[in-house]
Write an enzyme that holds these catalytic residues in place. Structure first.
Site, PDB file in Angstrom:
ATOM      1  N   ARG A 108      12.227   4.944  12.885  1.00 59.19           N
ATOM      2  CA  ARG A 108      10.932   5.627  12.781  1.00 59.19           C
ATOM      3  C   ARG A 108      10.036   5.272  13.966  1.00 59.19           C
ATOM      4  O   ARG A 108      10.527   4.792  14.991  1.00 59.19           O
ATOM      5  CB  ARG A 108      10.294   5.259  11.438  1.00 59.19           C
ATOM      6  CG  ARG A 108      11.155   5.771  10.273  1.00 59.19           C
ATOM      7  CD  ARG A 108      10.560   5.527   8.940  1.00 59.19           C
ATOM      8  NE  ARG A 108       9.283   6.250   8.827  1.00 59.19           N
ATOM      9  CZ  ARG A 108       8.401   6.015   7.867  1.00 59.19           C
ATOM     10  NH1 ARG A 108       8.639   5.094   6.949  1.00 59.19           N
ATOM     11  NH2 ARG A 108       7.275   6.692   7.809  1.00 59.19           N
ATOM     12  N   GLU A 129      12.471  -9.230   2.199  1.00 62.10           N
ATOM     13  CA  GLU A 129      11.730  -8.066   2.687  1.00 62.10           C
ATOM     14  C   GLU A 129      12.607  -6.831   2.494  1.00 62.10           C
ATOM     15  O   GLU A 129      13.800  -6.856   2.808  1.00 62.10           O
ATOM     16  CB  GLU A 129      11.416  -8.264   4.175  1.00 62.10           C
ATOM     17  CG  GLU A 129      10.776  -7.077   4.846  1.00 62.10           C
ATOM     18  CD  GLU A 129      10.621  -7.268   6.356  1.00 62.10           C
ATOM     19  OE1 GLU A 129      10.347  -6.263   7.025  1.00 62.10           O
ATOM     20  OE2 GLU A 129      10.779  -8.402   6.858  1.00 62.10           O
ATOM     21  N   ASN A 154       8.312  -5.154  -0.772  1.00 62.83           N
ATOM     22  CA  ASN A 154       8.130  -4.004   0.104  1.00 62.83           C
ATOM     23  C   ASN A 154       6.646  -3.996   0.442  1.00 62.83           C
ATOM     24  O   ASN A 154       5.829  -3.478  -0.312  1.00 62.83           O
ATOM     25  CB  ASN A 154       8.547  -2.708  -0.583  1.00 62.83           C
ATOM     26  CG  ASN A 154       8.471  -1.510   0.353  1.00 62.83           C
ATOM     27  OD1 ASN A 154       7.842  -1.560   1.396  1.00 62.83           O
ATOM     28  ND2 ASN A 154       9.113  -0.422  -0.047  1.00 62.83           N
ATOM     29  N   HIS A 178      12.710  -2.291   2.642  1.00 69.73           N
ATOM     30  CA  HIS A 178      12.114  -1.007   3.008  1.00 69.73           C
ATOM     31  C   HIS A 178      13.008   0.110   2.496  1.00 69.73           C
ATOM     32  O   HIS A 178      14.237  -0.001   2.565  1.00 69.73           O
ATOM     33  CB  HIS A 178      11.960  -0.885   4.523  1.00 69.73           C
ATOM     34  CG  HIS A 178      11.139  -1.982   5.102  1.00 69.73           C
ATOM     35  ND1 HIS A 178       9.773  -1.976   5.038  1.00 69.73           N
ATOM     36  CD2 HIS A 178      11.493  -3.137   5.709  1.00 69.73           C
ATOM     37  CE1 HIS A 178       9.315  -3.083   5.596  1.00 69.73           C
ATOM     38  NE2 HIS A 178      10.345  -3.819   5.997  1.00 69.73           N
ATOM     39  N   TYR A 182      10.819   9.246   1.608  1.00 65.37           N
ATOM     40  CA  TYR A 182      10.915   8.280   0.519  1.00 65.37           C
ATOM     41  C   TYR A 182      11.606   8.806  -0.732  1.00 65.37           C
ATOM     42  O   TYR A 182      11.854   8.036  -1.653  1.00 65.37           O
ATOM     43  CB  TYR A 182       9.503   7.777   0.159  1.00 65.37           C
ATOM     44  CG  TYR A 182       8.805   7.142   1.326  1.00 65.37           C
ATOM     45  CD1 TYR A 182       9.206   5.903   1.812  1.00 65.37           C
ATOM     46  CD2 TYR A 182       7.764   7.794   1.973  1.00 65.37           C
ATOM     47  CE1 TYR A 182       8.577   5.323   2.897  1.00 65.37           C
ATOM     48  CE2 TYR A 182       7.120   7.221   3.059  1.00 65.37           C
ATOM     49  CZ  TYR A 182       7.537   5.986   3.522  1.00 65.37           C
ATOM     50  OH  TYR A 182       6.918   5.416   4.600  1.00 65.37           O
ATOM     51  N   ARG A 232       4.794  11.031  -2.383  1.00 65.57           N
ATOM     52  CA  ARG A 232       4.393  10.833  -0.986  1.00 65.57           C
ATOM     53  C   ARG A 232       5.575  11.043  -0.051  1.00 65.57           C
ATOM     54  O   ARG A 232       6.606  10.373  -0.179  1.00 65.57           O
ATOM     55  CB  ARG A 232       3.860   9.412  -0.810  1.00 65.57           C
ATOM     56  CG  ARG A 232       3.563   9.050   0.631  1.00 65.57           C
ATOM     57  CD  ARG A 232       3.217   7.562   0.747  1.00 65.57           C
ATOM     58  NE  ARG A 232       3.084   7.206   2.143  1.00 65.57           N
ATOM     59  CZ  ARG A 232       3.566   6.091   2.660  1.00 65.57           C
ATOM     60  NH1 ARG A 232       4.192   5.212   1.914  1.00 65.57           N
ATOM     61  NH2 ARG A 232       3.413   5.842   3.941  1.00 65.57           N
ATOM     62  N   PRO A 256       0.792  -1.224   0.000  1.00 68.94           N
ATOM     63  CA  PRO A 256       0.000   0.000   0.000  1.00 68.94           C
ATOM     64  C   PRO A 256       0.827   1.278   0.000  1.00 68.94           C
ATOM     65  O   PRO A 256       1.862   1.362   0.645  1.00 68.94           O
ATOM     66  CB  PRO A 256      -0.842  -0.105   1.269  1.00 68.94           C
ATOM     67  CG  PRO A 256      -0.184  -1.124   2.116  1.00 68.94           C
ATOM     68  CD  PRO A 256       0.549  -2.041   1.201  1.00 68.94           C
ATOM     69  N   ASN A 257       0.309   2.222  -0.750  1.00 69.14           N
ATOM     70  CA  ASN A 257       0.809   3.592  -0.860  1.00 69.14           C
ATOM     71  C   ASN A 257       2.106   3.726  -1.649  1.00 69.14           C
ATOM     72  O   ASN A 257       2.557   4.833  -1.906  1.00 69.14           O
ATOM     73  CB  ASN A 257       0.956   4.252   0.518  1.00 69.14           C
ATOM     74  CG  ASN A 257      -0.359   4.319   1.236  1.00 69.14           C
ATOM     75  OD1 ASN A 257      -1.346   4.799   0.685  1.00 69.14           O
ATOM     76  ND2 ASN A 257      -0.409   3.812   2.456  1.00 69.14           N
ATOM     77  N   ALA A 266       3.012  -0.802   5.011  1.00 69.01           N
ATOM     78  CA  ALA A 266       2.461  -0.930   6.360  1.00 69.01           C
ATOM     79  C   ALA A 266       2.006  -2.346   6.677  1.00 69.01           C
ATOM     80  O   ALA A 266       1.963  -2.731   7.856  1.00 69.01           O
ATOM     81  CB  ALA A 266       1.307   0.053   6.552  1.00 69.01           C
TER      82      ALA A 266
END
Length: 142
Positions: free
Chosen positions: A107, A98, A74, A100, A23, A18, A10-11, A77
């Site tokens: 964070r 995985e 990725n 990111h 990012y 964004r 998502p996103n 969330a």
């Protein structure tokens, strides 16, 4: 030809616009174009969804395909919330890395826990969009 799936959650369709302070300004189209030029001997397949079930369906679709040698995931969330995606990764044969873009451990505390890390081959975080390249290099070195 062998292929690697780059799978975004998502996103991540908003990459480049964004929260660029986190990012960056590079779009996913730019990332995929760069990966295809760097890894010309491998087919780079790309899929993004904001829907958990579609991500799971895609993992199932490539999870037993001998031509797909790995997934660079990725999960956004969903990394921190989706036991269903973790179960899908555990159920398939294709290795998953995985990744990111940001350093999730620097964070918010909710981002410090990954439900998918235990079932992934490895984790790459904090190298900006270069995390995608590093994940593909890891897959190629399995």
């Amino acid at each position: 030809m062998n292929r690697i799936l780059v799978l975004n959650g998502p996103n991540l369709n908003l990459l480049g616009t964004r929260e660029p302070q986190i990012y960056g300004y590079t779009t996913m189209d730019d990332v995929i174009e760069d990966l295809q030029s760097r890894f010309s001997g491998i087919e780079i397949e790309y899929f993004q969804s904001n829907c958990e079930g579609e991500i799971i369906d895609k993992l199932h679709a490539v999870g037993f395909d001998s031509q797909c040698i790995g997934v660079a995931l990725n999960a956004g969330a969903y990394t921190h919330t989706s036991l269903a995606i973790a179960d899908a990764i555990a159920a398939i044969k294709t290795p998953v890395v995985e990744l990111h873009i940001s350093n999730v451990h620097a964070r918010e505390s909710i981002r410090h826990t990954s439900l998918i890390s235990p079932v992934c081959r490895g984790v790459i975080a904090g190298f900006g969009v270069d995390s995608y390249r590093l994940a593909i290099e890891a897959i190629l070195n399995f």
